[in-house]
Design an enzyme around this catalytic site. Structure first.
Site, PDB file in Angstrom:
ATOM      1  N   HIS A 107     -10.925  -1.153  -4.865  1.00  0.00           N
ATOM      2  CA  HIS A 107     -11.826  -0.764  -3.782  1.00  0.00           C
ATOM      3  C   HIS A 107     -11.848   0.741  -3.530  1.00  0.00           C
ATOM      4  CE1 HIS A 107      -7.839  -0.939  -2.218  1.00  0.00           C
ATOM      5  NE2 HIS A 107      -8.223  -0.257  -1.159  1.00  0.00           N
ATOM      6  N   ASP A 108     -11.012   1.505  -4.227  1.00  0.00           N
ATOM      7  CA  ASP A 108     -10.992   2.963  -4.056  1.00  0.00           C
ATOM      8  C   ASP A 108     -11.623   3.686  -5.238  1.00  0.00           C
ATOM      9  OD1 ASP A 108      -9.475   2.736  -1.694  1.00  0.00           O
ATOM     10  OD2 ASP A 108      -7.576   2.835  -2.787  1.00  0.00           O
ATOM     11  N   GLU A 131       1.674  -0.174  -4.750  1.00  0.00           N
ATOM     12  CA  GLU A 131       0.668   0.837  -5.078  1.00  0.00           C
ATOM     13  C   GLU A 131       1.362   2.186  -4.985  1.00  0.00           C
ATOM     14  OE1 GLU A 131      -3.593   2.679  -3.706  1.00  0.00           O
ATOM     15  OE2 GLU A 131      -1.938   2.416  -2.329  1.00  0.00           O
ATOM     16  N   ASP A 170       0.832  -1.212   0.000  1.00  0.00           N
ATOM     17  CA  ASP A 170       0.000   0.000   0.000  1.00  0.00           C
ATOM     18  C   ASP A 170       0.870   1.267   0.000  1.00  0.00           C
ATOM     19  OD1 ASP A 170      -2.880   0.883   0.525  1.00  0.00           O
ATOM     20  OD2 ASP A 170      -1.892   1.882   2.208  1.00  0.00           O
TER      21      ASP A 170
HETATM   22  O1  TEU Z   1      -4.918   4.135  -1.181  1.00  0.00           O
HETATM   23  C1  TEU Z   1      -4.017   5.116  -1.490  1.00  0.00           C
HETATM   24  C2  TEU Z   1      -4.509   6.373  -2.129  1.00  0.00           C
HETATM   25  O2  TEU Z   1      -3.827   7.385  -2.055  1.00  0.00           O
HETATM   26  C3  TEU Z   1      -5.758   6.462  -2.877  1.00  0.00           C
HETATM   27  O3  TEU Z   1      -6.145   5.429  -3.646  1.00  0.00           O
HETATM   28  C4  TEU Z   1      -6.837   7.092  -2.078  1.00  0.00           C
HETATM   29  O4  TEU Z   1      -7.588   6.184  -1.352  1.00  0.00           O
HETATM   30  C5  TEU Z   1      -7.751   7.795  -3.025  1.00  0.00           C
HETATM   31  O5  TEU Z   1      -7.005   8.525  -3.919  1.00  0.00           O
HETATM   32  C6  TEU Z   1      -8.629   8.744  -2.296  1.00  0.00           C
HETATM   33  O6  TEU Z   1      -9.382   9.410  -3.232  1.00  0.00           O
HETATM   34  C7  TEU Z   1      -4.538   3.128  -0.322  1.00  0.00           C
HETATM   35  C8  TEU Z   1      -5.659   2.134  -0.136  1.00  0.00           C
HETATM   36  O7  TEU Z   1      -5.918   1.516  -1.355  1.00  0.00           O
HETATM   37  C9  TEU Z   1      -6.838   2.844   0.449  1.00  0.00           C
HETATM   38  O8  TEU Z   1      -7.966   2.033   0.559  1.00  0.00           O
HETATM   39  C10 TEU Z   1      -6.423   3.359   1.805  1.00  0.00           C
HETATM   40  O9  TEU Z   1      -7.452   4.139   2.352  1.00  0.00           O
HETATM   41  C11 TEU Z   1      -5.149   4.194   1.736  1.00  0.00           C
HETATM   42  O10 TEU Z   1      -4.138   3.599   0.939  1.00  0.00           O
HETATM   43  C12 TEU Z   1      -4.569   4.339   3.110  1.00  0.00           C
HETATM   44  O11 TEU Z   1      -4.053   3.119   3.556  1.00  0.00           O
END
Ligand code: TEU
Length: 549
Positions: free
Chosen positions: A324-325, A250, A197
């Site tokens: 999931h985002d 990621e 992540d």
């Molecule tokens: O996401 C990282 C991130 O910066 C984005 O995808 C963010 O959630 C989005 O741009 C907001 O609009 C990761 C995970 O995938 C996410 O679910 C978590 O909330 C985040 O890290 C924190 O761990």
């Protein structure tokens, strides 16, 4: 050498996949029950969003114990059973490692708060600036400042995400050692895949400075050179010992240059990367919560530049539309009413035939759509709820705000998986933790498997990648980049070639293909067969791939 170029990885959001015990929340035994479904699709690796102990403020991305299974998902025995049963079907597990931050409920943070100096150095604690301002002007990705008061002290702790997600101090070698132990703990349980992540945020400078542009601070902590060093160390101390491991980083707001470096095999950092540039083409002036259609030429330009540069410089992309985002791609880049099936298929072909490793997010393979909930009460995500308040504060009316939330909320993809047309779409016998999308009577796995719909098309794409080396290993070249409605590219391996044509619109259109392809054969097509001609007419959301041996 791992064969991640031939694999398709399937992402499971455990809370919303399948509930085995009727408490309304998906769980590990629920996943085990559905392994045959995944195997039938052709999946060889499943990525589980976090299953660890967590207060669930950010649905598990706020971890309070990296080596425990959260009771809402089951037990460690359930996890071991999942690994064993999956293995029998040739499916491996990829776990989500959230190593940039912990929950403020983690024992390390609690000890730090209680005054333990050792653990205070696990986090990024800083005093206010001389004039009383916060340590830096950085903004949290979930809204508001990125700093919060550290207990009753004069210090502040950094949280790039929610206030309950405290950033770890990777410069402290003890922290790195602890985190490598976590990765190895799961490796010993038979895990071969890891998704890291926001891993390009771990290389923060020793002295944290204001963003001089007055922006949100991203350039001050993203893709810093130290990230590469830490990834090499992580690789060597953990998954690098396992030749079959598959890793994906990621990468938040990253660059092609860095992604080449993160993934070139000889550098021994990661197998591949997720970048999000192609999912920002509907952000007006870079603003996610804007109201704007997607910019097709920008989308193509991004696919082409990433595809070609990674191909020329031997980097490797993770290919994806959904996670999931993100809102559901069929509602965002396709058309989720009249052409739901065709556009879902076309979107699938665009990434599954490209260069990189494709990912499917649960429900994508049956063409699930955004739920379009009416009221804010039906949404749950911490980011969505924070943004609702922020946009109202900025003067937008409630209906304008809801329109944006319906299009942009992360909850769009978090509604329960639609298995069948029975109660709660077969997801749970209890009360689901999150409302279902109302269209599950027409859109569900049972229906899709019953005819040649979206699921069967995915099955075909997954099988083609295993069979044709030009798909898994060929180079990537753009084709007709200026076409107003078609995204097209060429793949090449030795004398073998593949031309992929995708119509992104509901209007019919034409494209000239290289003459030799008229003699080619069609590998996959989402409409009934037609003759290959020098000028091809493509129907609404039509996709086809022509192969030349
Ligand atoms: O996401 C990282 C991130 O910066 C984005 O995808 C963010 O959630 C989005 O741009 C907001 O609009 C990761 C995970 O995938 C996410 O679910 C978590 O909330 C985040 O890290 C924190 O761990």
């Amino acid at each position: 050498m791992s064969d991640f170029k031939k694999k398709v990885i399937y992402q499971i959001y455990p809370k919303s996949f399948n509930d085995s015990n009727g408490d309304g929340v998906g769980d590990l035994p629920g996943i085990t029950q559905k392994l045959p479904y995944l195997s039938q699709l052709g999946i060889e690796m499943i990525w589980l969003s976090p299953i660890y102990a967590s207060p669930q403020k950010d649905n598990g991305y706020d971890i309070s114990d990296y080596c425990q299974v959260d009771p809402i998902f089951g037990t460690m025995d359930d996890f071991e059973e999942l690994v064993t049963e999956a293995k029998k079907l040739g499916i491996e597990i990829m776990l989500d490692m959230v190593l940039n931050h912990t929950s403020t409920e983690h024992i390390w943070f609690k000890k730090a708060l209680a005054g333990d100096k050792k653990y205070q150095d696990y986090y990024l604690l800083r005093p206010a600036q001389a004039d009383g301002r916060l340590p830096t002007n950085w903004v949290s990705k979930f809204g508001g400042p990125a700093w919060a008061r550290f207990g009753q002290t004069d210090l502040y702790y950094l949280h790039l995400f929610d206030v309950t997600q405290a950033d770890l101090n990777w410069r402290n070698p003890e922290v790195r050692k602890e985190l490598y132990q976590v990765v190895n703990f799961w490796r010993e349980k038979g895990v071969h895949g890891f998704r890291f992540d926001v891993i390009n945020l771990i290389g923060k400078d020793e002295v944290l400075l204001d963003d001089p542009t007055g922006g949100d601070g991203k350039p001050m902590y993203t893709d810093r050179p130290l990230v590469h060093e830490y990834l090499k160390e992580l690789n060597e101390a953990t998954f690098g010992k396992d030749a079959s491991s598959v890793t994906v980083g990621e990468m938040s707001a990253t660059s092609i240059e860095n992604c080449v470096l993160y993934t070139q095999p000889q550098r021994k950092e990661l197998s591949m990367v997720f970048n999000f540039h192609h999912l920002k083409v509907d952000y007006l002036n870079g603003e996610k919560w804007s109201d704007s259609p997607f910019n097709f030429s920008q989308l193509k330009e991004l696919f082409h530049s990433w595809g070609e540069t990674m191909s020329e410089q031997n980097g490797w992309n993770a290919l994806f539309w959904n996670n999931h985002d993100q809102p559901r791609a069929v509602s965002r880049f396709g058309e989720d009413q009249q052409y739901r099936i065709q556009s879902a298929q076309m979107l699938a072909a665009t990434i599954h035939l490209s260069r990189g490793t494709p990912y499917i997010y649960q429900g994508e393979e049956i063409g699930m759509t955004n739920p379009n909930f009416e009221t804010i009460e039906e949404y749950q995500d911490v980011e969505t709820l924070n943004m609702y308040q922020e946009l109202i504060k900025n003067g937008l009316g409630p209906e304008q705000v809801m329109k944006r939330i319906r299009a942009k909320s992360r909850d769009n993809s978090r509604t329960p998986m639609q298995w069948n047309a029975e109660k709660n779409a077969g997801f749970t016998t209890g009360t689901p933790w999150m409302k279902l999308a109302p269209n599950y009577l027409e859109v569900n796995a049972k229906m899709e498997q019953g005819h040649t719909g979206v699921y069967a098309f995915y099955q075909e794409l997954i099988a083609l990648r295993k069979k044709y080396a030009v798909i898994s290993d060929g180079s990537y070249e753009k084709y007709e980049p200026d076409h107003p409605s078609i995204y097209a590219y060429l793949r090449r391996l030795g004398t073998k070639r593949l031309l992929v044509l995708n119509n992104f619109y509901a209007e019919q259109t034409e494209i000239t293909i290289p003459t030799e392809f008229v003699q080619g054969s069609v590998l996959i097509h989402n409409y009934a067969k037609k003759k290959l001609e020098a000028v091809m007419t493509l129907r609404p959301y039509e996709t086809l791939a022509i192969y030349l041996d």
